[in-house]
Design an enzyme around this catalytic site. Structure first.
Site, PDB file in Angstrom:
ATOM      1  N   ILE A  52     -23.220   2.700   1.624  1.00 11.04           N
ATOM      2  CA  ILE A  52     -22.888   4.131   1.559  1.00 11.04           C
ATOM      3  C   ILE A  52     -23.859   4.881   0.646  1.00 11.04           C
ATOM      4  O   ILE A  52     -23.946   6.096   0.711  1.00 11.04           O
ATOM      5  CB  ILE A  52     -21.437   4.377   1.085  1.00 11.04           C
ATOM      6  CG1 ILE A  52     -21.140   3.643  -0.228  1.00 11.04           C
ATOM      7  CG2 ILE A  52     -20.453   3.988   2.160  1.00 11.04           C
ATOM      8  CD1 ILE A  52     -19.823   4.049  -0.879  1.00 11.04           C
ATOM      9  N   ALA A  68     -15.207   1.940   2.099  1.00 12.07           N
ATOM     10  CA  ALA A  68     -16.123   1.084   1.340  1.00 12.07           C
ATOM     11  C   ALA A  68     -15.931   1.321  -0.151  1.00 12.07           C
ATOM     12  O   ALA A  68     -16.089   2.441  -0.629  1.00 12.07           O
ATOM     13  CB  ALA A  68     -17.567   1.398   1.742  1.00 12.07           C
ATOM     14  N   TYR A 135     -10.923   0.837 -12.043  1.00  7.81           N
ATOM     15  CA  TYR A 135     -10.789   0.952 -10.583  1.00  7.81           C
ATOM     16  C   TYR A 135     -10.020   2.228 -10.222  1.00  7.81           C
ATOM     17  O   TYR A 135     -10.495   3.067  -9.439  1.00  7.81           O
ATOM     18  CB  TYR A 135     -10.083  -0.297 -10.023  1.00  7.81           C
ATOM     19  CG  TYR A 135      -9.577  -0.103  -8.623  1.00  7.81           C
ATOM     20  CD1 TYR A 135     -10.463   0.107  -7.575  1.00  7.81           C
ATOM     21  CD2 TYR A 135      -8.207  -0.115  -8.343  1.00  7.81           C
ATOM     22  CE1 TYR A 135      -9.997   0.304  -6.281  1.00  7.81           C
ATOM     23  CE2 TYR A 135      -7.734   0.079  -7.061  1.00  7.81           C
ATOM     24  CZ  TYR A 135      -8.635   0.288  -6.030  1.00  7.81           C
ATOM     25  OH  TYR A 135      -8.167   0.504  -4.758  1.00  7.81           O
ATOM     26  N   ASN A 164       1.234  -1.130  -1.985  1.00  7.50           N
ATOM     27  CA  ASN A 164       0.774  -2.509  -1.731  1.00  7.50           C
ATOM     28  C   ASN A 164       0.701  -2.804  -0.230  1.00  7.50           C
ATOM     29  O   ASN A 164       1.728  -2.841   0.433  1.00  7.50           O
ATOM     30  CB  ASN A 164       1.681  -3.500  -2.452  1.00  7.50           C
ATOM     31  CG  ASN A 164       1.462  -3.434  -3.950  1.00  7.50           C
ATOM     32  OD1 ASN A 164       1.669  -2.390  -4.567  1.00  7.50           O
ATOM     33  ND2 ASN A 164       0.993  -4.515  -4.528  1.00  7.50           N
ATOM     34  N   HIS A 181      -4.295 -10.981  -4.490  1.00  7.11           N
ATOM     35  CA  HIS A 181      -3.019 -10.378  -4.108  1.00  7.11           C
ATOM     36  C   HIS A 181      -1.900 -11.402  -3.942  1.00  7.11           C
ATOM     37  O   HIS A 181      -2.140 -12.558  -3.588  1.00  7.11           O
ATOM     38  CB  HIS A 181      -3.188  -9.551  -2.825  1.00  7.11           C
ATOM     39  CG  HIS A 181      -4.012  -8.321  -3.053  1.00  7.11           C
ATOM     40  ND1 HIS A 181      -4.997  -7.911  -2.192  1.00  7.11           N
ATOM     41  CD2 HIS A 181      -4.002  -7.432  -4.074  1.00  7.11           C
ATOM     42  CE1 HIS A 181      -5.561  -6.803  -2.679  1.00  7.11           C
ATOM     43  NE2 HIS A 181      -4.969  -6.504  -3.812  1.00  7.11           N
ATOM     44  N   LEU A 182      -0.692 -10.921  -4.195  1.00  7.17           N
ATOM     45  CA  LEU A 182       0.455 -11.830  -4.257  1.00  7.17           C
ATOM     46  C   LEU A 182       0.754 -12.497  -2.910  1.00  7.17           C
ATOM     47  O   LEU A 182       0.830 -13.728  -2.835  1.00  7.17           O
ATOM     48  CB  LEU A 182       1.685 -11.047  -4.758  1.00  7.17           C
ATOM     49  CG  LEU A 182       2.970 -11.869  -4.885  1.00  7.17           C
ATOM     50  CD1 LEU A 182       2.809 -12.974  -5.918  1.00  7.17           C
ATOM     51  CD2 LEU A 182       4.158 -10.969  -5.251  1.00  7.17           C
ATOM     52  N   PHE A 200       3.138 -13.685 -12.632  1.00  7.53           N
ATOM     53  CA  PHE A 200       2.612 -13.078 -13.857  1.00  7.53           C
ATOM     54  C   PHE A 200       3.663 -12.211 -14.538  1.00  7.53           C
ATOM     55  O   PHE A 200       3.788 -11.032 -14.230  1.00  7.53           O
ATOM     56  CB  PHE A 200       1.363 -12.264 -13.535  1.00  7.53           C
ATOM     57  CG  PHE A 200       0.247 -13.051 -12.900  1.00  7.53           C
ATOM     58  CD1 PHE A 200      -0.024 -14.357 -13.296  1.00  7.53           C
ATOM     59  CD2 PHE A 200      -0.551 -12.491 -11.907  1.00  7.53           C
ATOM     60  CE1 PHE A 200      -1.062 -15.083 -12.706  1.00  7.53           C
ATOM     61  CE2 PHE A 200      -1.588 -13.202 -11.318  1.00  7.53           C
ATOM     62  CZ  PHE A 200      -1.839 -14.504 -11.722  1.00  7.53           C
ATOM     63  N   ARG A 213       7.056  -3.956  -6.540  1.00  4.47           N
ATOM     64  CA  ARG A 213       6.028  -3.240  -5.784  1.00  4.47           C
ATOM     65  C   ARG A 213       6.577  -2.782  -4.435  1.00  4.47           C
ATOM     66  O   ARG A 213       7.537  -3.334  -3.913  1.00  4.47           O
ATOM     67  CB  ARG A 213       4.821  -4.160  -5.531  1.00  4.47           C
ATOM     68  CG  ARG A 213       4.057  -4.561  -6.801  1.00  4.47           C
ATOM     69  CD  ARG A 213       3.287  -3.397  -7.383  1.00  4.47           C
ATOM     70  NE  ARG A 213       2.527  -3.745  -8.561  1.00  4.47           N
ATOM     71  CZ  ARG A 213       3.002  -3.711  -9.815  1.00  4.47           C
ATOM     72  NH1 ARG A 213       4.253  -3.351 -10.054  1.00  4.47           N
ATOM     73  NH2 ARG A 213       2.224  -4.025 -10.833  1.00  4.47           N
ATOM     74  N   ASP A 276      -0.819  -4.417 -15.408  1.00  2.89           N
ATOM     75  CA  ASP A 276       0.193  -4.346 -14.348  1.00  2.89           C
ATOM     76  C   ASP A 276       1.361  -3.455 -14.766  1.00  2.89           C
ATOM     77  O   ASP A 276       2.107  -3.801 -15.678  1.00  2.89           O
ATOM     78  CB  ASP A 276       0.768  -5.744 -14.066  1.00  2.89           C
ATOM     79  CG  ASP A 276      -0.012  -6.506 -13.023  1.00  2.89           C
ATOM     80  OD1 ASP A 276      -0.830  -5.886 -12.312  1.00  2.89           O
ATOM     81  OD2 ASP A 276       0.222  -7.720 -12.907  1.00  2.89           O
TER      82      ASP A 276
HETATM   83  N1  UDP Z   1       1.083 -11.438  -8.854  1.00  7.56           N
HETATM   84  C1  UDP Z   1       1.540 -12.676  -9.303  1.00  7.56           C
HETATM   85  N2  UDP Z   1       0.814 -13.779  -8.967  1.00  7.56           N
HETATM   86  C2  UDP Z   1      -0.322 -13.737  -8.220  1.00  7.56           C
HETATM   87  C3  UDP Z   1      -0.774 -12.468  -7.755  1.00  7.56           C
HETATM   88  C4  UDP Z   1      -0.054 -11.344  -8.097  1.00  7.56           C
HETATM   89  O1  UDP Z   1       2.562 -12.756  -9.980  1.00  7.56           O
HETATM   90  O2  UDP Z   1      -0.938 -14.778  -7.966  1.00  7.56           O
HETATM   91  C5  UDP Z   1       1.860 -10.242  -9.189  1.00  7.56           C
HETATM   92  C6  UDP Z   1       1.087  -9.176  -9.938  1.00  7.56           C
HETATM   93  O3  UDP Z   1       1.090  -9.460 -11.320  1.00  7.56           O
HETATM   94  C7  UDP Z   1       1.888  -7.927  -9.581  1.00  7.56           C
HETATM   95  C8  UDP Z   1       2.337  -8.207  -8.135  1.00  7.56           C
HETATM   96  O4  UDP Z   1       2.238  -9.617  -7.973  1.00  7.56           O
HETATM   97  O5  UDP Z   1       3.027  -7.838 -10.394  1.00  7.56           O
HETATM   98  C9  UDP Z   1       1.470  -7.546  -7.096  1.00  7.56           C
HETATM   99  O6  UDP Z   1       0.126  -7.851  -7.388  1.00  7.56           O
HETATM  100  P1  UDP Z   1      -1.051  -7.667  -6.333  1.00  7.56           P
HETATM  101  O7  UDP Z   1      -2.311  -8.162  -6.976  1.00  7.56           O
HETATM  102  O8  UDP Z   1      -0.657  -8.273  -5.023  1.00  7.56           O
HETATM  103  O9  UDP Z   1      -1.118  -6.094  -6.102  1.00  7.56           O
HETATM  104  P2  UDP Z   1      -1.246  -4.871  -7.146  1.00  7.56           P
HETATM  105  O10 UDP Z   1       0.149  -4.359  -7.347  1.00  7.56           O
HETATM  106  O11 UDP Z   1      -1.894  -5.365  -8.394  1.00  7.56           O
HETATM  107  O12 UDP Z   1      -2.088  -3.897  -6.383  1.00  7.56           O
END
Ligand code: UDP
Length: 313
Positions: A52, A68, A135, A164, A181-182, A200, A213, A276
């Site tokens: 871009i 992008a 970000y 999400n 991502h979770l 986490f 979320r 977070d």
């Molecule tokens: N998370 C977690 N374990 C992981 C990945 C994410 O516990 O392996 C948690 C993260 O701390 C948050 C939620 O899942 O509370 C969503 O995180 P993700 O990275 O999917 O999306 P975000 O909300 O950060 O955009």
């Protein structure tokens, strides 16, 4: 319409590009493949391998859908300059090329990260924006630039602030490396590719102590871009949240993944991940009312089931 989709080899961009092709538009994907995958560019779209920051002559395009970007929160904390130049600098170069070629419409991929730690949920578009990481700050800066460009140059702009995003569409799924991502990580445990999922933080001020979320299906999210494209008005920058308006805790997500896959998914309690927020839930009333957006896959079960199907051989 003749459309440029930047980042159309990435997860969300590829789904939007696929839906645009299906709707009969002429689509060109511009992607530098720094995080995307050439095989995610949908059949029927033209692929241009490029950045871009130097998008070339955009004469003849009716609009740009701009995905992008660098999008890993942790990386943005470690390398803020890289995020500012990639996300804001790159977008300014793209906007310049658009102006030079008389392309007056843009739909921008923004994020709930612009809100930071919210004072209340569900979050409205008019709530304060206080991003808690570079970000989110770079995405907010682009939103601000779009407002200015709309007022100054008559640009027609829509920003969609994603909560999400999960699920899959016609095989297009999340393929980040590393995956942060979770849901994809939990499903990888179900597949046997990882032993357990680290959760986490379990001491947040939420009903079960884990973060909450708002998950939206990538196909529903993508459809909102087609609506946004039609709703673009010269001189106006509109901003919409995109979520389902319902929160699920990390523990609930794991439970739904167990239900969908029928597999055991061991969890491990891990420390909080810096930056977070405890709860992020969208009010998506505005886009429902103004653009008539309505999610078709509003249950977490449906979202996870599609992500799982796309992962299975
Ligand atoms: N998370 C977690 N374990 C992981 C990945 C994410 O516990 O392996 C948690 C993260 O701390 C948050 C939620 O899942 O509370 C969503 O995180 P993700 O990275 O999917 O999306 P975000 O909300 O950060 O955009």
């Amino acid at each position: 319409m003749k459309l440029l989709v930047t980042g159309g080899a990435g997860y969300i961009g590829s789904v939007v590009a696929a839906q645009l092709v299906e709707a009969g538009h002429r689509v060109t994907v511009l992607d530098d493949l720094s995080t995307g995958h050439a095989d995610a560019v949908p059949p029927g779209a033209t692929f241009v391998h490029g950045s871009i920051t130097d998008p070339g002559d955009l004469t003849g395009y009716d609009a740009v859908l701009h995905f992008a970007a660098k999008s890993v929160v942790g990386e943005s904390v470690e390398r803020p300059g890289y995020y500012w130049s990639g996300n804001l600098g790159g977008t300014l170069a793209l906007l310049d090329a658009m102006r030079g070629a008389g392309v007056g419409r843009i739909v921008f991929s923004s994020t709930a990260a612009v809100y930071g730690e919210p004072e209340r949920v569900p979050i409205l578009e008019t709530d304060p924006t206080r991003p808690s990481n570079p970000y989110g700050a770079t995405k907010l800066a682009v939103d601000t630039a779009l407002t200015t460009f709309a007022a100054l140059y008559g640009l027609a702009a829509v920003s969609l602030r994603y909560f999400n995003v999960a699920g899959a569409y016609r095989g297009y799924r999340e393929r980040h490396a590393p995956e942060t991502h979770l849901i994809p990580n939990v499903l990888r445990v179900a597949l046997g590719e990882r032993e357990s999922i680290s959760i986490f933080g379990d001491d947040y001020p939420t009903p079960d102590g884990t973060c909450v979320r708002d998950y939206v299906h990538v196909a529903d999210l993508a459809r909102a871009h087609l609506l946004a494209l039609r709703a673009c008005e010269p001189g106006v920058h509109r901003i919409f949240n995109l979520g389902n308006g319902t929160g699920f805790s990390n523990k609930e997500v794991v439970d739904v993944c167990r239900e969908v896959t029928g597999r055991e998914i061991p969890t491990v309690a891990a420390p909080r991940r810096p930056g977070d927020p405890a709860v992020l839930v969208a009010s998506a009333e505005l886009i429902r009312q103004e653009l008539g957006w309505k999610p078709e896959h509003a249950t977490l079960h449906d979202i996870v089931a599609d992500a799982w199907q796309a992962l299975l051989p």
